[in-house]
Motif scaffolding. Structure first.
Motif, short mmCIF file in Angstrom:
data_model
loop_
_atom_site.label_atom_id
_atom_site.label_comp_id
_atom_site.label_asym_id
_atom_site.label_seq_id
_atom_site.Cartn_x
_atom_site.Cartn_y
_atom_site.Cartn_z
N LEU A 195 0.83 -1.21 0.00
CA LEU A 195 0.00 0.00 0.00
C LEU A 195 0.86 1.25 0.00
O LEU A 195 1.94 1.28 0.58
N THR A 196 0.34 2.31 -0.63
CA THR A 196 1.00 3.60 -0.55
C THR A 196 0.73 4.21 0.83
O THR A 196 -0.15 3.73 1.57
N LYS A 253 -5.79 -4.34 -3.65
CA LYS A 253 -4.43 -4.73 -3.31
C LYS A 253 -4.38 -5.77 -2.20
O LYS A 253 -3.50 -6.63 -2.18
N VAL A 259 -5.91 5.96 4.51
CA VAL A 259 -7.33 5.75 4.21
C VAL A 259 -7.83 4.48 4.88
O VAL A 259 -8.92 4.45 5.47
N MET A 260 -7.04 3.42 4.84
CA MET A 260 -7.44 2.15 5.46
C MET A 260 -7.64 2.32 6.96
O MET A 260 -8.57 1.77 7.55
N ARG A 303 -0.72 7.00 1.47
CA ARG A 303 -2.09 7.52 1.49
C ARG A 303 -3.10 6.38 1.65
O ARG A 303 -4.09 6.52 2.37
N GLU A 304 -2.84 5.26 1.00
CA GLU A 304 -3.76 4.12 1.11
C GLU A 304 -3.78 3.56 2.53
O GLU A 304 -4.83 3.16 3.03
N ARG A 305 -2.64 3.55 3.19
CA ARG A 305 -2.61 3.12 4.59
C ARG A 305 -3.41 4.09 5.46
O ARG A 305 -4.12 3.67 6.37
N HIS A 362 -9.46 5.59 -3.43
CA HIS A 362 -8.41 5.07 -2.54
C HIS A 362 -8.88 3.82 -1.80
O HIS A 362 -8.13 2.85 -1.67
N VAL A 363 -10.12 3.85 -1.32
CA VAL A 363 -10.66 2.69 -0.62
C VAL A 363 -10.73 1.49 -1.55
O VAL A 363 -10.33 0.38 -1.19
N ARG A 422 -8.99 0.87 -4.32
CA ARG A 422 -7.65 0.38 -4.65
C ARG A 422 -7.04 -0.41 -3.50
O ARG A 422 -6.37 -1.42 -3.71
N THR A 423 -7.30 0.05 -2.29
CA THR A 423 -6.78 -0.65 -1.12
C THR A 423 -7.40 -2.04 -1.00
O THR A 423 -6.70 -3.02 -0.71
#
Length: 221
Positions: A155-156, A196, A162-163, A158-160, A189-190, A192-193
């Motif tokens: 995860l990027t 992944k 958002v998670m 930003r993705e972390r 973002h949600v 894509r997370t």
């Protein structure tokens, strides 16, 4: 057209749901089941988009039936929404962990039921109003020591972020406000997370947030 399977041992409940759902231009009832084994067979045969699954049913209960459905890779597109009599049903926690996309109380308003069916098809988790944070708090209280967080490495930053916000119960709109981005960007973002991490939906992302240690008990605000 969204295809729904009704699984409930009470014929009157199924009839009420069928009347409501079949009246919608974008929803149709694909079939019915009166017990868990029958529900699993019907899902494999009919491949509905959504299953409205009662928790308590004879032969095989809704929780066990849900595990069979969500554990079958051939049925990964099928979303299960648990139906319960009480918001804090003792099985709801396990249902979410077993792969259910959310749950509703049986006496929910018709509009809320329709919103639920449409929401889970779009990949959103659906929980009865006012229950999300209590459910997450329950998960936090029962969580064991976090597992290795290797999966988070993909995860990027930003993705972390958002998670983690998903993990504390924030909606896309709330995440957008917190990060000062558009709701569409937050939703992207949600999504894509989830892709992944191989999460079926938002509910599973919450579970992963705790199991990975990204979110810990006491972070609820």
């Amino acid at each position: 057209m969204i295809r729904v399977l009704l699984a409930d041992d009470q014929s009157l409940v199924r009839a009420g749901f069928r009347a409501l759902l079949d009246a919608q231009p974008d929803i149709e009832v694909a079939g019915e089941a009166a017990e868990g084994e029958e529900a699993v067979r019907a899902v494999r045969e009919l491949r509905p988009d959504v299953v409205l699954m009662d928790i308590r049913m004879p032969v095989l209960d809704g929780l066990a039936a849900t595990r069979r459905i969500t554990g079958d890779s051939a049925l990964e597109e099928v979303k299960v929404v648990m139906l319960t009599t009480f918001e804090l049903d003792e099985y709801v926690f396990e249902a979410i962990r077993s792969g259910a996309s959310g749950f509703l109380v049986k006496d929910t308003e018709p509009d809320e039921l329709l919103r639920a069916v449409r929401a889970v098809v779009d990949g959103d988790a659906l929980l009865s109003p006012g229950v999300t944070r209590r459910l997450i708090a329950e998960f936090a209280a029962r969580s064991k020591e976090p597992a290795a967080a290797d999966a988070l490495a993909r995860l990027t930053e930003r993705e972390r972020e958002v998670m983690a916000l998903v993990g504390i119960g924030l909606s896309n709109e709330e995440i957008a406000r917190r990060l000062v981005v558009s709701p569409l960007t937050a939703k992207t973002h949600v999504s894509r997370t989830m892709v992944k991490l191989g999460a079926r939906d938002r509910a599973q992302l919450v579970v992963l947030a705790y199991e990975s240690g990204l979110v810990r008990p006491g972070w609820l605000g």
